[in-house]
Write an enzyme that holds these catalytic residues in place. Structure first.
Site, PDB file in Angstrom:
ATOM      1  N   GLU A 135      18.451  10.851  -8.125  1.00  0.00           N
ATOM      2  CA  GLU A 135      16.987  10.780  -8.026  1.00  0.00           C
ATOM      3  C   GLU A 135      16.543  11.661  -6.867  1.00  0.00           C
ATOM      4  O   GLU A 135      16.995  11.492  -5.730  1.00  0.00           O
ATOM      5  CB  GLU A 135      16.540   9.330  -7.780  1.00  0.00           C
ATOM      6  N   GLU A 191       7.162   2.781  -0.528  1.00  0.00           N
ATOM      7  CA  GLU A 191       8.329   3.080   0.311  1.00  0.00           C
ATOM      8  C   GLU A 191       8.278   2.358   1.648  1.00  0.00           C
ATOM      9  O   GLU A 191       7.235   2.220   2.261  1.00  0.00           O
ATOM     10  CB  GLU A 191       8.421   4.590   0.593  1.00  0.00           C
TER      11      GLU A 191
END
Lengths: 271, 414
Positions: free
Chosen positions: A43, A54
């Protein structure tokens, strides 16, 4: 190789790095080191200025990458410059996908990604409800669209997602944002049980940091593991200590081997 | 088109972990807020009256009316408890969280007005409360930090990015993704994923519900024009909502900052005029007009007024502008500062710097707005006095009072 093929032989190890962190050239070397270390798919984060899913580790990686000049176009050049055999997944936020090209929705972005060699997408701020246009563009260009199943995802939401998902499903091991943790959450087995009958491979992420974690997750029934923050930490430490690229790349490769080995051990335990 | 959209704007662009909470909230909004289940709206109206001080007055501004040769009326939201319209929404959402069985409140704040309103509402309703605030804003809005702490709220400093509202919203969303099972996120404007834009508007719609009745009672007719400042758009939508079907011109006055241009290389827009200059994009859970660069990265906005300093805007307001129902206009920092002093001197009302933008537009366009103009005084300006003093001195504005008195008594600088 397609994404589902990457999971077909043995438990897959899927690492994440923010592309271009801390520089275009170093990041190329780091991603290639992960491939040497046994990654089955990778990824690659295309940094967005407001990464709401995040935790601090990846937020900082995104800032480093943006400050080093990363843009969507540079990202595609990055993908083209990579010398790896495994499938690459672009992880980013929907505004970047949506803004690319000439106001034709997500299609120009998907077309460009396909040309660069991207195999699929993970878009953390795009739930199945809003994913119709992107799913259609992915179908047109033969790309996969990975969805995240959270510990809170149940019922109709699972069904809707099952309809749209391809490549693999990203099982979020615990609530919250991305980030390495010392303990692995107990939500994993529960979440895997809820989607046991799905045909796509199940990869578990969020908080995996060591080979032992990887082993436990795979023996709990996962088809693969996704590791981001523990690897981004190595990049961050190397950058802070001003170490040369090769040293940091070696460390990433060793960490990749540990995680892949953990996943394989976990699979043997299941047999 | 589903009800979570306003034309092409709106939607629910949030991480999967939040979607069940968003669905639970949508259900609670439909039942309690829209249908008054369990008498929710009755309790809300009673509390916003007794605790908040509603209805707020509609006042004829005599000096301004004379100055412009037009009738100017002020909707005095600055007289709501806490000194700004923000309590309408904060009290509504904290009460809703109680009805939903949540036991913890989180909120973001920029200028600190929403944070203080949420802290007051949480104390009033006995709910634990944590506020996320950018480090830059903590520095420039110290009085509001004192107020939040005094009401018992935790204040968490957000150190990412430039440390303002945009980063505070992102960080609050991250907290919510961790704690969604027992926590309600009281978003502070008509932004974010559905149902927030509709729900926050409904709580603030008390402003126009009252103002519409009050103008009819006091003047015998509806206004020709209604003005409200616009950052995220909460007081704007609250002030416009009940006038949408009327033959009344609606003006959303944005912060033009120091310039309407953008500095692409630096990622900075020296304004907060997302309605006037932004482009369609996805930010903080909804599709709306956004200040962004050519790649889709969100720009750092800037305004002298912290409360308008945001790169996005409510999706419904963006839609109303596209439809031509609302005019998006803007005034710059200087016009807002001058209006701040003008209203303070002529009417004895010290407005929030945000609010001052609406009065800046009134000054500029006094001849074109008709015979009866209603301006929403969204908040009072005590919190802005230090900023105004400093910004006024830098620009050497002739309208401002001198502060020589401090020099005389202290023999030093201000």
């Amino acid at each position: 190789m397609s994404l589902s093929e990457a999971f077909s032989r043995e438990p897959a190890f899927v690492p994440y790095l923010a592309a271009g962190d801390p520089s275009f050239e170093a990041s190329l070397a780091y991603v290639e080191a992960l491939a040497r270390g046994g990654a089955d798919a990778i990824e690659l984060g295309l940094p967005f200025s407001e990464p709401i899913a995040e935790g601090p580790t990846i937020q900082e990686a995104i800032v480093r990458s943006l400050e080093a000049g990363m843009t969507p176009e540079r990202f595609f050049e990055f993908v083209e410059a990579l010398d790896v055999e495994v499938p690459l997944v672009c992880m980013t936020y929907y505004n970047l996908v949506y803004q690319y090209g000439d106001g034709d929705g997500p299609r120009p972005f998907v077309q460009r990604a396909a040309a660069a060699g991207i195999a699929g997408f993970v878009i953390p701020d795009l739930p199945a409800e809003e994913a119709g246009p992107l799913r259609r563009a992915c179908d047109e260009f033969g790309l996969d669209l990975v969805f995240i199943v959270a510990p809170t995802t149940r019922g109709e939401r699972l069904e809707r997602m099952q309809e749209y998902v391809s490549g693999y499903v990203y099982v979020q091991a615990r609530l919250g944002t991305t980030g390495a943790r010392d303990e692995v959450s107990d939500h994993t087995e529960e979440s895997l049980a809820r989607i046991a009958d799905w045909e796509v491979p199940k990869a578990v992420g969020f908080g995996i940091k060591t080979g032992d974690h990887a082993q436990r997750i795979v023996s709990a029934g996962a088809d693969g593991i996704i590791v981001g923050s523990a690897l981004v930490d190595i990049v961050a430490q190397g950058h802070a200590a001003d170490e040369d690229t090769a040293t940091v790349a070696d460390r990433l490769e060793a960490k990749a081997r540990e995680l892949k080995e953990g996943a394989l051990t976990g699979a043997r335990a299941v047999q | 088109m589903s009800t979570n959209s306003f034309g092409e704007y709106g939607g629910q662009y949030v991480p999967e972990a939040l979607m069940p909470a968003i669905e639970e909230l949508t259900d609670a909004y439909e039942r309690y807020v829209r249908e008054n289940e369990a008498g929710f709206i009755d309790e809300f109206r009673q509390r916003i009256r007794d605790f908040g001080g509603r209805p707020t007055p509609l006042e004829r501004a005599e000096q301004l009316s004379q100055r412009y040769g037009t009738d100017v009326y002020l909707k005095r939201e600055d007289l709501l408890h806490g000194g700004a319209h923000k309590l309408n929404n904060a009290l509504g959402q904290v009460l809703l969280a109680k009805y939903m069985g949540k036991d913890r409140i989180i909120a973001e704040t920029g200028a600190g007005q929403h944070g203080t309103a949420t802290a007051m509402a949480a104390a009033h309703l006995d709910m634990p409360c944590e506020i996320y605030m950018g480090k830059t804003d903590i520095g420039r809005q110290r009085p509001n930090v004192f107020r939040m702490r005094t009401n018992g709220a935790e204040v968490n400093a957000v150190t990412t990015g430039r440390g303002t509202l945009k980063e505070a919203i992102s960080e609050t969303m991250r907290d919510w993704a961790r704690t969604v099972e027992n926590t309600h996120y009281v978003i502070g404007s008509v932004v974010g994923p559905h149902p927030f834009p509709s729900m926050v508007r409904d709580f603030h719609a008390l402003i126009s519900e009252e103002a519409r009745d009050q103008t009819r009672e006091q003047v015998g007719r509806l206004p020709d024009a209604v003005l409200a400042c616009a950052g995220g758009g909460s007081n704007t939508m609250g002030t416009f909502h009940h006038f949408l079907e009327d033959d009344v011109d609606l003006y959303a006055v944005e912060a033009g900052g120091s310039s309407l241009s953008v500095d692409e290389a630096a990622g900075v827009a020296p304004n907060s005029a997302s309605l006037s200059t932004g482009e369609e994009g996805v930010l903080h859970g909804s599709r709306t007009k956004v200040l962004q660069d050519s790649h889709g990265q969100i720009m750092e906005s800037h305004s002298v007024s912290a409360g308008l300093d945001y790169a996005g805007v409510g999706p419904e307001l963006a839609h109303l502008v596209d439809e031509g129902r609302v005019q998006a206009v803007n005034v710059d920092d200087v016009a807002a500062l001058e209006a701040f002093h003008r209203l303070s001197q002529l009417e004895g009302v010290i407005p929030a710097l945000e609010t001052a933008h609406a009065f800046g537009y009134l000054e500029q366009e006094q001849d074109t707005l008709g015979d009866l103009v209603l301006v929403n005084v969204s908040g009072r300006g005590d919190k802005d006095l230090e900023t105004v003093l400093e910004e006024t001195r830098e620009r050497d504005l002739s309208i401002a009072p001198d502060m020589e008195i401090f020099r005389e008594v202290a023999g030093g600088s201000l």
